[in-house]
Design a protein around this motif. Structure first.
Motif, PDB file in Angstrom:
ATOM      1  N   ASN A  20       2.485   9.887  -7.917  1.00  0.00           N
ATOM      2  CA  ASN A  20       1.297  10.311  -7.160  1.00  0.00           C
ATOM      3  C   ASN A  20       1.585  11.643  -6.472  1.00  0.00           C
ATOM      4  O   ASN A  20       2.060  11.696  -5.340  1.00  0.00           O
ATOM      5  N   THR A  21       1.273  12.721  -7.150  1.00  0.00           N
ATOM      6  CA  THR A  21       1.539  14.051  -6.596  1.00  0.00           C
ATOM      7  C   THR A  21       0.544  14.440  -5.524  1.00  0.00           C
ATOM      8  O   THR A  21       0.759  15.405  -4.785  1.00  0.00           O
ATOM      9  N   ALA A  22      -0.561  13.683  -5.361  1.00  0.00           N
ATOM     10  CA  ALA A  22      -1.561  14.000  -4.337  1.00  0.00           C
ATOM     11  C   ALA A  22      -1.157  13.501  -2.954  1.00  0.00           C
ATOM     12  O   ALA A  22      -1.735  13.927  -1.946  1.00  0.00           O
ATOM     13  N   ILE A  24       0.840  -1.219   0.000  1.00  0.00           N
ATOM     14  CA  ILE A  24       0.000   0.000   0.000  1.00  0.00           C
ATOM     15  C   ILE A  24       0.860   1.248   0.000  1.00  0.00           C
ATOM     16  O   ILE A  24       0.620   2.200  -0.762  1.00  0.00           O
ATOM     17  N   PHE A  25       1.890   1.285   0.868  1.00  0.00           N
ATOM     18  CA  PHE A  25       2.753   2.466   0.935  1.00  0.00           C
ATOM     19  C   PHE A  25       3.508   2.684  -0.377  1.00  0.00           C
ATOM     20  O   PHE A  25       3.667   3.819  -0.832  1.00  0.00           O
ATOM     21  N   ALA A  26       3.981   1.567  -0.963  1.00  0.00           N
ATOM     22  CA  ALA A  26       4.709   1.700  -2.222  1.00  0.00           C
ATOM     23  C   ALA A  26       3.813   2.276  -3.326  1.00  0.00           C
ATOM     24  O   ALA A  26       4.264   3.064  -4.167  1.00  0.00           O
ATOM     25  N   TRP A  27       2.540   1.882  -3.309  1.00  0.00           N
ATOM     26  CA  TRP A  27       1.610   2.397  -4.317  1.00  0.00           C
ATOM     27  C   TRP A  27       1.200   3.836  -4.011  1.00  0.00           C
ATOM     28  O   TRP A  27       1.194   4.686  -4.899  1.00  0.00           O
ATOM     29  N   ARG A  28       0.895   4.122  -2.760  1.00  0.00           N
ATOM     30  CA  ARG A  28       0.385   5.464  -2.409  1.00  0.00           C
ATOM     31  C   ARG A  28       1.470   6.535  -2.564  1.00  0.00           C
ATOM     32  O   ARG A  28       1.197   7.640  -3.044  1.00  0.00           O
ATOM     33  N   TYR A  29       2.693   6.208  -2.158  1.00  0.00           N
ATOM     34  CA  TYR A  29       3.744   7.218  -2.165  1.00  0.00           C
ATOM     35  C   TYR A  29       4.712   7.027  -3.337  1.00  0.00           C
ATOM     36  O   TYR A  29       5.895   7.355  -3.236  1.00  0.00           O
ATOM     37  N   ARG A  30       4.193   6.508  -4.442  1.00  0.00           N
ATOM     38  CA  ARG A  30       5.009   6.400  -5.643  1.00  0.00           C
ATOM     39  C   ARG A  30       5.292   7.800  -6.193  1.00  0.00           C
ATOM     40  O   ARG A  30       4.592   8.776  -5.877  1.00  0.00           O
ATOM     41  N   GLN A  31       6.308   7.897  -7.014  1.00  0.00           N
ATOM     42  CA  GLN A  31       6.762   9.207  -7.494  1.00  0.00           C
ATOM     43  C   GLN A  31       5.704   9.915  -8.328  1.00  0.00           C
ATOM     44  O   GLN A  31       5.575  11.137  -8.273  1.00  0.00           O
TER      45      GLN A  31
END
Length: 354
Positions: free
Chosen positions: A75-77, A66-73
């Motif tokens: 994802n500017t949101a 989840i963290f890898a997906w949410r805080y991928r480069q």
């Protein structure tokens, strides 16, 4: 084209997984689905421990994805806080959850270590039936040989090689030793493995709850014939066990010290052998390593050592034997003549008058 490749690879993966699952269905899962109460409790312990550890492993793996997906480069949101370094709430979760799991595992380990102690006599037949008062266990004396198993039944007066039998729902007390090197006595359907060591006796209390023909083997490497060091374990009804004993008494010969010394020689793929009678005190002589009668038994030697040695009165108990070392043929002095397989506690040299 890319879509077709994706679909074909997905189909291949699913077919491979299906084949793997179908292949595993043919495996013998006796360790997790045994037919003895002790083994069943041990299997349940494995399941409980695994589930407790999964309480940590599964959330950690899920949160990592989840963290890898949410805080991928891309994802500017997502919130970007490069100077963040502490959260009391997260610290409590990160350290508190594993601590609780460790406490739970420690408590289970403490309880099961005492409850499933192989030396502890049984107090129940299974989860629903306590052991009735006055029930005597079936005593089986186990000797690990190179590379076969010898089973002695002192109550029935018989012995067998590579075949073990016991009545269903009757407690069994195994007394286990080895003739030469360390082995491990293991019947997965019955209970966990217990080591067999020369000059020592270990114990195992167990019970079989379902009639059947089960596999037993050595779980500790002991040389060239280790792979074939297997035996049959028969769970029988009371009537069938009585018939099995009668068959051994009719078909077998006598197991004495001389026969045992021949049987003790290394051999592989040994068929089932039966003995209708057993020389008195043979198992004790095996444990104390004095079947040949030419040297002192271990228990007697330890008793003498505990009293400070024999001194001059012990000289008549010494014997010169041939011995070959690196320098060539020579002789050595051994303690002998103070005991025999049928008189383990006899001390003629100590009581001899000058």
């Amino acid at each position: 084209m890319n879509l077709l490749r994706f679909l074909s690879s997905t189909l291949a993966a699913r077919l491979g997984l299906t084949g793997l699952v179908l292949g595993l269905t043919g495996c013998d899962m006796v360790v997790m689905k045994p037919h003895g109460d002790i083994a069943a409790q041990q299997a349940q312990l494995i399941v409980t421990s695994t589930l407790l550890m999964l309480l940590i492993i599964v959330p950690v793996i899920a949160l990592t994805l989840i963290f890898a997906w949410r805080y991928r480069q891309s994802n500017t949101a997502a919130t970007y806080t490069p100077d963040w370094d502490h959260s009391t709430r997260l610290e409590l979760i990160i350290w508190g959850a594993p601590l609780l799991i460790i406490i739970a595992l420690g408590a289970i380990t403490w309880i099961s270590t005492h409850k499933l102690d192989p030396y502890r006599p049984l107090d129940r037949i299974d989860a629903e039936r306590p052991l009735a008062a006055g029930v005597k266990p079936l005593v089986v004396e186990v000797v690990a040989l190179d590379w076969k198993w010898l089973f002695l039944y002192p109550e029935q007066g018989i012995a067998t090689v590579n075949e073990l039998a016991a009545p269903v729902d009757r407690p069994i007390q195994f007394r286990i030793t080895s003739s030469s090197v360390m082995n491990a006595f293991y019947v997965p359907a019955l209970a966990g493995m217990v080591y067999a060591m020369p000059g020592m006796e270990t114990k195992l209390h167990a019970v079989i709850n379902k009639a059947g023909d089960y596999d037993g083997f050595s779980a500790n490497y002991s040389g060239a014939g280790f792979s074939n060091m297997r035996f049959r374990f028969l769970g029988l009804s009371d009537a069938d066990f009585a018939q099995w004993v009668a068959t051994n008494q009719k078909q077998g010969g006598k197991l004495d010290g001389k026969v045992y010394q021949q049987l003790e020689q290394p051999s592989e793929r040994v068929p089932v052998q039966r003995y209708a009678s057993v020389e008195a005190g043979l198992y004790g002589a095996i444990v104390n390593r004095c079947v040949d009668g030419n040297k002192m038994c271990l228990n007697q030697m330890m008793a003498i050592d505990a009293t400070g040695g024999t001194g001059k009165p012990g000289i008549p108990g010494l014997l010169r034997q041939p011995w070959r070392n690196e320098a060539g043929a020579t002789e050595r002095t051994v303690v002998a003549g103070l005991c025999t397989p049928t008189n383990l506690l006899g001390t003629p040299a100590l009581t001899a008058k000058p």
